[in-house]
Design a protein around this motif. Structure first.
Motif, PDB file in Angstrom:
ATOM      1  N   LYS A  33     -30.991 -33.191 -45.019  1.00  0.00           N
ATOM      2  CA  LYS A  33     -30.015 -32.144 -45.327  1.00  0.00           C
ATOM      3  C   LYS A  33     -30.160 -30.968 -44.363  1.00  0.00           C
ATOM      4  O   LYS A  33     -29.163 -30.453 -43.851  1.00  0.00           O
ATOM      5  N   VAL A  34     -31.397 -30.547 -44.122  1.00  0.00           N
ATOM      6  CA  VAL A  34     -31.643 -29.414 -43.227  1.00  0.00           C
ATOM      7  C   VAL A  34     -31.260 -29.781 -41.791  1.00  0.00           C
ATOM      8  O   VAL A  34     -30.619 -28.993 -41.093  1.00  0.00           O
ATOM      9  N   LYS A  35     -31.618 -30.977 -41.345  1.00  0.00           N
ATOM     10  CA  LYS A  35     -31.258 -31.409 -39.996  1.00  0.00           C
ATOM     11  C   LYS A  35     -29.745 -31.452 -39.823  1.00  0.00           C
ATOM     12  O   LYS A  35     -29.221 -30.980 -38.812  1.00  0.00           O
ATOM     13  N   SER A  36     -29.034 -31.976 -40.803  1.00  0.00           N
ATOM     14  CA  SER A  36     -27.573 -32.042 -40.730  1.00  0.00           C
ATOM     15  C   SER A  36     -26.966 -30.653 -40.685  1.00  0.00           C
ATOM     16  O   SER A  36     -26.011 -30.397 -39.928  1.00  0.00           O
ATOM     17  N   TYR A  37     -27.502 -29.758 -41.490  1.00  0.00           N
ATOM     18  CA  TYR A  37     -27.002 -28.385 -41.507  1.00  0.00           C
ATOM     19  C   TYR A  37     -27.189 -27.737 -40.134  1.00  0.00           C
ATOM     20  O   TYR A  37     -26.272 -27.110 -39.611  1.00  0.00           O
ATOM     21  N   ILE A  38     -28.361 -27.903 -39.557  1.00  0.00           N
ATOM     22  CA  ILE A  38     -28.650 -27.313 -38.247  1.00  0.00           C
ATOM     23  C   ILE A  38     -27.757 -27.925 -37.169  1.00  0.00           C
ATOM     24  O   ILE A  38     -27.247 -27.218 -36.300  1.00  0.00           O
ATOM     25  N   GLU A  39     -27.535 -29.234 -37.227  1.00  0.00           N
ATOM     26  CA  GLU A  39     -26.655 -29.886 -36.260  1.00  0.00           C
ATOM     27  C   GLU A  39     -25.229 -29.355 -36.374  1.00  0.00           C
ATOM     28  O   GLU A  39     -24.542 -29.182 -35.371  1.00  0.00           O
ATOM     29  N   GLN A  40     -24.791 -29.094 -37.593  1.00  0.00           N
ATOM     30  CA  GLN A  40     -23.423 -28.637 -37.807  1.00  0.00           C
ATOM     31  C   GLN A  40     -23.239 -27.144 -37.524  1.00  0.00           C
ATOM     32  O   GLN A  40     -22.267 -26.745 -36.908  1.00  0.00           O
ATOM     33  N   PHE A  41     -24.192 -26.316 -37.982  1.00  0.00           N
ATOM     34  CA  PHE A  41     -24.013 -24.868 -37.914  1.00  0.00           C
ATOM     35  C   PHE A  41     -24.998 -24.156 -36.986  1.00  0.00           C
ATOM     36  O   PHE A  41     -24.877 -22.951 -36.784  1.00  0.00           O
ATOM     37  N   GLY A  42     -25.984 -24.870 -36.473  1.00  0.00           N
ATOM     38  CA  GLY A  42     -27.010 -24.235 -35.648  1.00  0.00           C
ATOM     39  C   GLY A  42     -27.977 -23.451 -36.519  1.00  0.00           C
ATOM     40  O   GLY A  42     -28.003 -23.597 -37.744  1.00  0.00           O
ATOM     41  N   VAL A  43     -28.764 -22.623 -35.889  1.00  0.00           N
ATOM     42  CA  VAL A  43     -29.755 -21.827 -36.630  1.00  0.00           C
ATOM     43  C   VAL A  43     -29.367 -20.352 -36.658  1.00  0.00           C
ATOM     44  O   VAL A  43     -30.220 -19.485 -36.734  1.00  0.00           O
ATOM     45  N   ASN A  44     -28.076 -20.082 -36.591  1.00  0.00           N
ATOM     46  CA  ASN A  44     -27.597 -18.708 -36.587  1.00  0.00           C
ATOM     47  C   ASN A  44     -27.667 -18.053 -37.961  1.00  0.00           C
ATOM     48  O   ASN A  44     -27.796 -16.841 -38.066  1.00  0.00           O
ATOM     49  N   ASP A  45     -27.549 -18.841 -39.020  1.00  0.00           N
ATOM     50  CA  ASP A  45     -27.611 -18.306 -40.376  1.00  0.00           C
ATOM     51  C   ASP A  45     -29.060 -18.027 -40.774  1.00  0.00           C
ATOM     52  O   ASP A  45     -29.994 -18.575 -40.205  1.00  0.00           O
ATOM     53  N   SER A  46     -29.216 -17.201 -41.772  1.00  0.00           N
ATOM     54  CA  SER A  46     -30.558 -16.936 -42.291  1.00  0.00           C
ATOM     55  C   SER A  46     -31.070 -18.170 -43.028  1.00  0.00           C
ATOM     56  O   SER A  46     -30.289 -19.047 -43.432  1.00  0.00           O
ATOM     57  N   MET A  47     -32.368 -18.243 -43.195  1.00  0.00           N
ATOM     58  CA  MET A  47     -32.948 -19.355 -43.939  1.00  0.00           C
ATOM     59  C   MET A  47     -32.510 -19.314 -45.394  1.00  0.00           C
ATOM     60  O   MET A  47     -32.360 -20.356 -46.023  1.00  0.00           O
ATOM     61  N   GLU A  48     -32.276 -18.116 -45.919  1.00  0.00           N
ATOM     62  CA  GLU A  48     -31.795 -17.988 -47.287  1.00  0.00           C
ATOM     63  C   GLU A  48     -30.410 -18.630 -47.420  1.00  0.00           C
ATOM     64  O   GLU A  48     -30.132 -19.336 -48.385  1.00  0.00           O
ATOM     65  N   GLN A  53     -26.816 -23.213 -48.959  1.00  0.00           N
ATOM     66  CA  GLN A  53     -25.833 -24.213 -48.525  1.00  0.00           C
ATOM     67  C   GLN A  53     -26.340 -25.653 -48.658  1.00  0.00           C
ATOM     68  O   GLN A  53     -25.549 -26.552 -48.922  1.00  0.00           O
ATOM     69  N   THR A  54     -27.634 -25.870 -48.463  1.00  0.00           N
ATOM     70  CA  THR A  54     -28.177 -27.235 -48.518  1.00  0.00           C
ATOM     71  C   THR A  54     -28.737 -27.601 -49.887  1.00  0.00           C
ATOM     72  O   THR A  54     -28.893 -28.773 -50.193  1.00  0.00           O
ATOM     73  N   GLY A  55     -29.083 -26.590 -50.667  1.00  0.00           N
ATOM     74  CA  GLY A  55     -29.736 -26.865 -51.949  1.00  0.00           C
ATOM     75  C   GLY A  55     -31.218 -27.169 -51.804  1.00  0.00           C
ATOM     76  O   GLY A  55     -31.869 -27.593 -52.753  1.00  0.00           O
ATOM     77  N   VAL A  56     -31.759 -26.940 -50.622  1.00  0.00           N
ATOM     78  CA  VAL A  56     -33.173 -27.195 -50.359  1.00  0.00           C
ATOM     79  C   VAL A  56     -33.946 -25.893 -50.574  1.00  0.00           C
ATOM     80  O   VAL A  56     -33.535 -24.826 -50.133  1.00  0.00           O
ATOM     81  N   ASN A  57     -35.055 -25.996 -51.269  1.00  0.00           N
ATOM     82  CA  ASN A  57     -35.915 -24.864 -51.575  1.00  0.00           C
ATOM     83  C   ASN A  57     -36.297 -24.118 -50.295  1.00  0.00           C
ATOM     84  O   ASN A  57     -36.662 -24.731 -49.291  1.00  0.00           O
ATOM     85  N   LEU A  58     -36.232 -22.787 -50.338  1.00  0.00           N
ATOM     86  CA  LEU A  58     -36.568 -21.958 -49.180  1.00  0.00           C
ATOM     87  C   LEU A  58     -37.989 -22.213 -48.694  1.00  0.00           C
ATOM     88  O   LEU A  58     -38.254 -22.253 -47.489  1.00  0.00           O
ATOM     89  N   LYS A  59     -38.914 -22.418 -49.614  1.00  0.00           N
ATOM     90  CA  LYS A  59     -40.302 -22.709 -49.240  1.00  0.00           C
ATOM     91  C   LYS A  59     -40.368 -23.972 -48.386  1.00  0.00           C
ATOM     92  O   LYS A  59     -41.076 -24.017 -47.377  1.00  0.00           O
ATOM     93  N   ASN A  60     -39.602 -24.987 -48.751  1.00  0.00           N
ATOM     94  CA  ASN A  60     -39.609 -26.229 -47.980  1.00  0.00           C
ATOM     95  C   ASN A  60     -38.936 -26.052 -46.628  1.00  0.00           C
ATOM     96  O   ASN A  60     -39.402 -26.593 -45.623  1.00  0.00           O
ATOM     97  N   ILE A  61     -37.845 -25.299 -46.570  1.00  0.00           N
ATOM     98  CA  ILE A  61     -37.199 -25.038 -45.277  1.00  0.00           C
ATOM     99  C   ILE A  61     -38.173 -24.336 -44.337  1.00  0.00           C
ATOM    100  O   ILE A  61     -38.294 -24.711 -43.173  1.00  0.00           O
ATOM    101  N   ASN A  62     -38.870 -23.341 -44.841  1.00  0.00           N
ATOM    102  CA  ASN A  62     -39.871 -22.655 -44.019  1.00  0.00           C
ATOM    103  C   ASN A  62     -40.930 -23.625 -43.528  1.00  0.00           C
ATOM    104  O   ASN A  62     -41.370 -23.561 -42.383  1.00  0.00           O
ATOM    105  N   ARG A  63     -41.343 -24.525 -44.384  1.00  0.00           N
ATOM    106  CA  ARG A  63     -42.357 -25.513 -44.028  1.00  0.00           C
ATOM    107  C   ARG A  63     -41.826 -26.456 -42.956  1.00  0.00           C
ATOM    108  O   ARG A  63     -42.508 -26.752 -41.975  1.00  0.00           O
ATOM    109  N   TYR A  64     -40.589 -26.923 -43.094  1.00  0.00           N
ATOM    110  CA  TYR A  64     -40.011 -27.842 -42.111  1.00  0.00           C
ATOM    111  C   TYR A  64     -39.867 -27.175 -40.755  1.00  0.00           C
ATOM    112  O   TYR A  64     -40.201 -27.751 -39.728  1.00  0.00           O
ATOM    113  N   LEU A  65     -39.349 -25.968 -40.749  1.00  0.00           N
ATOM    114  CA  LEU A  65     -39.104 -25.292 -39.482  1.00  0.00           C
ATOM    115  C   LEU A  65     -40.388 -24.769 -38.853  1.00  0.00           C
ATOM    116  O   LEU A  65     -40.494 -24.674 -37.637  1.00  0.00           O
TER     117      LEU A  65
END
Length: 74
Positions: A33-48, A53-65
């Motif tokens: 989900k996070v990879k698809s979001y980044i491919e579609q929108f880039g990393v211009n948006d905040s992690m919040e 938008q993805t429904g993925v926990n912020l803690k996990n997004i921070n961990r992935y990135l």
């Protein structure tokens, strides 16, 4: 192999995986989900915003990135 604590559920496990076996499926879905979001929108948006938008926990997004090598997110 060393004993690790799963960052998703907190259980201890002994594996080379980033999470325990019980969390592996959900982890893979969230990473996609996070990879698809980044491919579609880039990393211009905040992690919040990405979390909302993805429904993925912020803690996990921070961990992935923060550990993108292990997840294939660049």
């Amino acid at each position: 192999m060393e004993l690790k604590k799963c960052p998703r559920c907190g259980n201890f496990y002994n594996s080379e995986l980033n999470v325990c076996q019980n969390c592996k499926t959900n982890e893979n879905l969230d990473v996609e989900k996070v990879k698809s979001y980044i491919e579609q929108f880039g990393v211009n948006d905040s992690m919040e915003e990405m979390a909302i938008q993805t429904g993925v926990n912020l803690k996990n997004i921070n961990r992935y990135l923060g550990n993108s090598q292990g997840y294939g997110i660049d």
